[in-house]
Design a protein around this motif. Structure first.
Motif, PDB file in Angstrom:
ATOM      1  N   THR A  18       0.804  -1.223   0.000  1.00 27.89           N
ATOM      2  CA  THR A  18       0.000   0.000   0.000  1.00 27.89           C
ATOM      3  C   THR A  18       0.834   1.269   0.000  1.00 27.89           C
ATOM      4  O   THR A  18       0.303   2.352  -0.199  1.00 27.89           O
TER       5      THR A  18
ATOM      6  N   ARG B 137      -1.888  -4.383   5.550  1.00 28.37           N
ATOM      7  CA  ARG B 137      -2.598  -4.025   6.786  1.00 28.37           C
ATOM      8  C   ARG B 137      -4.015  -3.532   6.505  1.00 28.37           C
ATOM      9  O   ARG B 137      -4.897  -3.643   7.330  1.00 28.37           O
ATOM     10  N   ARG B 138      -4.171  -2.912   5.322  1.00 27.41           N
ATOM     11  CA  ARG B 138      -5.484  -2.343   4.965  1.00 27.41           C
ATOM     12  C   ARG B 138      -5.777  -2.627   3.492  1.00 27.41           C
ATOM     13  O   ARG B 138      -4.873  -2.927   2.712  1.00 27.41           O
ATOM     14  N   ASP B 139      -7.021  -2.495   3.126  1.00 28.36           N
ATOM     15  CA  ASP B 139      -7.479  -2.776   1.764  1.00 28.36           C
ATOM     16  C   ASP B 139      -6.731  -1.895   0.750  1.00 28.36           C
ATOM     17  O   ASP B 139      -6.589  -0.698   0.943  1.00 28.36           O
ATOM     18  N   THR B 140      -6.282  -2.508  -0.331  1.00 30.42           N
ATOM     19  CA  THR B 140      -5.593  -1.762  -1.383  1.00 30.42           C
ATOM     20  C   THR B 140      -6.573  -1.075  -2.333  1.00 30.42           C
ATOM     21  O   THR B 140      -6.192  -0.172  -3.056  1.00 30.42           O
ATOM     22  N   HIS B 141      -7.805  -1.535  -2.363  1.00 29.72           N
ATOM     23  CA  HIS B 141      -8.844  -1.062  -3.283  1.00 29.72           C
ATOM     24  C   HIS B 141      -8.479  -1.345  -4.736  1.00 29.72           C
ATOM     25  O   HIS B 141      -9.035  -0.740  -5.639  1.00 29.72           O
TER      26      HIS B 141
ATOM     27  N   GLN C  68      -5.767 -10.586  -2.370  1.00 37.65           N
ATOM     28  CA  GLN C  68      -5.400  -9.725  -1.254  1.00 37.65           C
ATOM     29  C   GLN C  68      -5.632 -10.419   0.083  1.00 37.65           C
ATOM     30  O   GLN C  68      -6.689 -10.993   0.304  1.00 37.65           O
TER      31      GLN C  68
ATOM     32  N   ILE D 258      -5.547  -9.339   4.030  1.00 37.36           N
ATOM     33  CA  ILE D 258      -5.394  -8.294   5.047  1.00 37.36           C
ATOM     34  C   ILE D 258      -4.975  -8.999   6.327  1.00 37.36           C
ATOM     35  O   ILE D 258      -5.684  -9.861   6.829  1.00 37.36           O
TER      36      ILE D 258
ATOM     37  N   ASP E 182      -2.463  -8.969  10.197  1.00 36.91           N
ATOM     38  CA  ASP E 182      -1.762  -8.289  11.288  1.00 36.91           C
ATOM     39  C   ASP E 182      -0.329  -8.819  11.229  1.00 36.91           C
ATOM     40  O   ASP E 182      -0.073  -9.978  11.539  1.00 36.91           O
TER      41      ASP E 182
END
Length: 110
Positions: A28, A53-57, A65, A67, A69
């Motif tokens: 990201t 760690r978070r959505d790449t969109h 994908q 997600i 920790d």
């Protein structure tokens, strides 16, 4: 059953003609986004699995994908399968931090 491409190819040459699967840890940030874009455009890769760690969109037929920790590697390390592994995790972080922070390591068991 796997189709034989050519009876004249050795197993190694045949493997080279198969599409590669890539894993990217950290996709990201500045470096990771560029890397993933290049891998998705590369015809040599059939799957690009990103650990973020978070959505790449991002939406792409080759993209998978995950997600995660990153501090709980035991929960996602078994998903690291494929041909190549790239790590872009916190690559730009070190340019913005002091020298003592550069000595801190991120350990991924394996």
């Amino acid at each position: 059953m796997k189709e034989i491409i050519s009876p004249n190819l050795s197993p190694l040459e045949e493997k080279k003609r198969e599409l590669l699967n890539a894993n990217v840890i950290g996709a990201t940030g500045l470096v990771g986004k560029q890397l993933v874009t290049q891998l998705l455009e590369d015809e040599a890769f059939g799957k690009v699995r990103v650990f973020v760690r978070r959505d790449t969109h991002l939406k792409h037929p080759k993209l998978e994908q995950q997600i995660v920790d990153f501090s709980k590697a035991d929960e996602w390390e078994k998903l690291l399968t494929g041909d190549v592994l790239f790590s872009a995790l916190r690559t730009m972080f070190w340019f913005r931090r002091s020298a003592p922070m550069q000595n801190r390591a991120f350990f991924i068991p394996g």
